[in-house]
Design a protein around this motif. Structure first.
Motif, PDB file in Angstrom:
ATOM      1  N   SER A 149       0.801  -1.226   0.000  1.00 21.67           N
ATOM      2  CA  SER A 149       0.000   0.000   0.000  1.00 21.67           C
ATOM      3  C   SER A 149       0.836   1.278   0.000  1.00 21.67           C
ATOM      4  N   SER A 150       2.141   1.163   0.231  1.00 23.18           N
ATOM      5  CA  SER A 150       2.982   2.364   0.295  1.00 23.18           C
ATOM      6  C   SER A 150       3.210   2.945  -1.096  1.00 23.18           C
ATOM      7  N   ARG A 151       3.195   4.265  -1.163  1.00 21.05           N
ATOM      8  CA  ARG A 151       3.454   5.003  -2.393  1.00 21.05           C
ATOM      9  C   ARG A 151       4.458   6.101  -2.057  1.00 21.05           C
ATOM     10  N   ALA A 152       5.149   6.623  -3.056  1.00 24.52           N
ATOM     11  CA  ALA A 152       6.146   7.665  -2.783  1.00 24.52           C
ATOM     12  C   ALA A 152       6.230   8.650  -3.940  1.00 24.52           C
TER      13      ALA A 152
ATOM     14  N   PHE B  82       6.008  10.192   1.547  1.00 25.19           N
ATOM     15  CA  PHE B  82       5.447   8.858   1.728  1.00 25.19           C
ATOM     16  C   PHE B  82       3.925   8.947   1.827  1.00 25.19           C
ATOM     17  N   PHE B  83       3.264   8.100   1.068  1.00 22.12           N
ATOM     18  CA  PHE B  83       1.802   8.034   1.057  1.00 22.12           C
ATOM     19  C   PHE B  83       1.363   6.597   1.325  1.00 22.12           C
ATOM     20  N   GLU B  84       0.093   6.462   1.720  1.00 22.27           N
ATOM     21  CA  GLU B  84      -0.560   5.159   1.765  1.00 22.27           C
ATOM     22  C   GLU B  84      -1.791   5.227   0.867  1.00 22.27           C
ATOM     23  N   ASP B  85      -1.930   4.248  -0.006  1.00 29.73           N
ATOM     24  CA  ASP B  85      -3.038   4.230  -0.958  1.00 29.73           C
ATOM     25  C   ASP B  85      -4.294   3.708  -0.269  1.00 29.73           C
ATOM     26  N   GLN B  86      -5.249   4.607  -0.047  1.00 29.55           N
ATOM     27  CA  GLN B  86      -6.467   4.243   0.672  1.00 29.55           C
ATOM     28  C   GLN B  86      -7.366   3.314  -0.127  1.00 29.55           C
ATOM     29  N   ASP B  87      -7.229   3.293  -1.435  1.00 29.55           N
ATOM     30  CA  ASP B  87      -7.990   2.328  -2.236  1.00 29.55           C
ATOM     31  C   ASP B  87      -7.566   0.900  -1.905  1.00 29.55           C
ATOM     32  N   VAL B  88      -6.288   0.712  -1.646  1.00 26.39           N
ATOM     33  CA  VAL B  88      -5.800  -0.607  -1.243  1.00 26.39           C
ATOM     34  C   VAL B  88      -6.384  -0.981   0.116  1.00 26.39           C
ATOM     35  N   VAL B  89      -6.373  -0.031   1.029  1.00 24.25           N
ATOM     36  CA  VAL B  89      -6.874  -0.282   2.380  1.00 24.25           C
ATOM     37  C   VAL B  89      -8.361  -0.640   2.351  1.00 24.25           C
ATOM     38  N   THR B  90      -9.166   0.151   1.660  1.00 25.97           N
ATOM     39  CA  THR B  90     -10.603  -0.129   1.618  1.00 25.97           C
ATOM     40  C   THR B  90     -10.885  -1.428   0.860  1.00 25.97           C
ATOM     41  N   GLY B  91     -10.077  -1.722  -0.155  1.00 23.30           N
ATOM     42  CA  GLY B  91     -10.246  -2.988  -0.869  1.00 23.30           C
ATOM     43  C   GLY B  91     -10.026  -4.181   0.038  1.00 23.30           C
TER      44      GLY B  91
ATOM     45  N   ASN C 223      -8.690  -3.364  11.366  1.00 23.46           N
ATOM     46  CA  ASN C 223      -7.244  -3.411  11.506  1.00 23.46           C
ATOM     47  C   ASN C 223      -6.489  -2.876  10.302  1.00 23.46           C
ATOM     48  N   PHE C 224      -7.100  -2.901   9.127  1.00 23.80           N
ATOM     49  CA  PHE C 224      -6.335  -2.539   7.939  1.00 23.80           C
ATOM     50  C   PHE C 224      -5.819  -1.099   7.941  1.00 23.80           C
ATOM     51  N   PRO C 225      -6.574  -0.103   8.433  1.00 22.27           N
ATOM     52  CA  PRO C 225      -5.979   1.241   8.516  1.00 22.27           C
ATOM     53  C   PRO C 225      -4.772   1.288   9.456  1.00 22.27           C
ATOM     54  N   ILE C 226      -4.837   0.507  10.538  1.00 24.44           N
ATOM     55  CA  ILE C 226      -3.709   0.450  11.477  1.00 24.44           C
ATOM     56  C   ILE C 226      -2.515  -0.223  10.809  1.00 24.44           C
ATOM     57  N   TRP C 227      -2.772  -1.331  10.124  1.00 30.24           N
ATOM     58  CA  TRP C 227      -1.686  -2.051   9.467  1.00 30.24           C
ATOM     59  C   TRP C 227      -1.085  -1.228   8.333  1.00 30.24           C
ATOM     60  N   SER C 228      -1.908  -0.406   7.717  1.00 29.62           N
ATOM     61  CA  SER C 228      -1.397   0.494   6.680  1.00 29.62           C
ATOM     62  C   SER C 228      -0.388   1.475   7.275  1.00 29.62           C
ATOM     63  N   GLU C 229      -0.693   1.994   8.459  1.00 25.58           N
ATOM     64  CA  GLU C 229       0.249   2.897   9.130  1.00 25.58           C
ATOM     65  C   GLU C 229       1.542   2.160   9.467  1.00 25.58           C
TER      66      GLU C 229
ATOM     67  N   LYS D  72      -2.823   8.999   0.548  1.00 24.53           N
ATOM     68  CA  LYS D  72      -2.865   9.795   1.780  1.00 24.53           C
ATOM     69  C   LYS D  72      -1.432  10.067   2.244  1.00 24.53           C
ATOM     70  N   LEU D  73      -1.064  11.342   2.328  1.00 24.20           N
ATOM     71  CA  LEU D  73       0.292  11.723   2.726  1.00 24.20           C
ATOM     72  C   LEU D  73       0.519  11.417   4.203  1.00 24.20           C
ATOM     73  N   ARG D  74       1.631  10.740   4.501  1.00 20.82           N
ATOM     74  CA  ARG D  74       1.925  10.352   5.876  1.00 20.82           C
ATOM     75  C   ARG D  74       3.182  11.021   6.427  1.00 20.82           C
ATOM     76  N   ALA D  75       4.194  11.284   5.595  1.00 19.35           N
ATOM     77  CA  ALA D  75       5.451  11.860   6.098  1.00 19.35           C
ATOM     78  C   ALA D  75       6.295  12.331   4.926  1.00 19.35           C
ATOM     79  N   HIS D  76       7.292  13.149   5.226  1.00 20.59           N
ATOM     80  CA  HIS D  76       8.239  13.591   4.200  1.00 20.59           C
ATOM     81  C   HIS D  76       9.652  13.502   4.786  1.00 20.59           C
ATOM     82  N   MET D  77      10.533  12.902   3.995  1.00 21.69           N
ATOM     83  CA  MET D  77      11.918  12.699   4.420  1.00 21.69           C
ATOM     84  C   MET D  77      12.858  13.513   3.531  1.00 21.69           C
TER      85      MET D  77
END
Length: 199
Positions: free
Chosen positions: A48-51, A98-107, A118-124, A169-174
């Protein structure tokens, strides 16, 4: 192998004094980041991670977007210190958003309803692992980095500027770049407060 990993884990630090010089060609840095994210584990191998990887002027553009958003909410008399801090981030060679693709999570929630909560938590978790994997991979190449979080303040600007899919969904920037000054000593709390070992 474990000794090499632990040595690398100790080498990885939060480096704030970054420069624009890189020990590798930009394409090699991009490949390193991509490979690290690909190898990071995720729940159900959901990947589910995107960048968004920003270099040069695109990296600078990101920090100008952050600056303009902060200008709207930071009192004018305090903004100089905020702007100086952002100058430090912009001084780096590039950044990874860093992003997480919410379409993957809801799928996954729809496919495996018993685990839906649990899937939103596991996505994090997946995002955190991907961030750490990239940080380690950069450290191994002699590239310093620091992790920042100005989301959701800049989410809309990022989405519009770089045509980011709505489901990301944007989660962080490095920030990453050459190490201009090493990190200071790192302290650790006592093992007795942190670990329980049962035999």
């Amino acid at each position: 192998m474990p000794e090499n990993y632990l040595a690398l884990a100790k080498q990885r630090r939060t480096i704030y004094a970054l420069g624009k010089e890189l020990p590798l060609a930009e394409d090699e840095v991009v490949q390193t980041i991509q490979d690290a994210i690909k190898q990071a584990p995720s729940a159900f191998n959901s990947q589910s991670s995107r960048a968004l990887i920003l270099l040069g002027n695109e990296h600078n553009k990101f920090w100008e977007l952050v600056r303009e958003q902060l200008r709207k909410i930071v009192p004018a008399e305090n903004f100089h210190a905020t702007s100086d801090k952002l100058d430090g981030f912009a001084a780096a060679a590039g950044s990874v958003l860093f992003f997480e693709d919410q379409d993957v999570v809801t799928g996954l929630q729809e496919q495996f309803a018993a685990y839906a909560d649990n899937f939103p938590i596991w996505s994090e978790h997946s995002s955190g692992i991907a961030q750490y994997a990239v940080w380690l991979a950069l450290a191994e190449k002699g590239i310093g980095a620091n992790l920042q979080h100005y989301n959701p303040l800049v989410d809309a600007d990022v989405q519009q500027t770089w045509n980011i899919p709505a489901s990301w969904k944007l989660r962080a920037h490095m920030n990453f770049g050459s190490v201009k000054a090493p990190a200071g000593d790192k302290g650790y709390i006592e093992d007795e407060k942190r670990f329980i070992v049962a035999k």
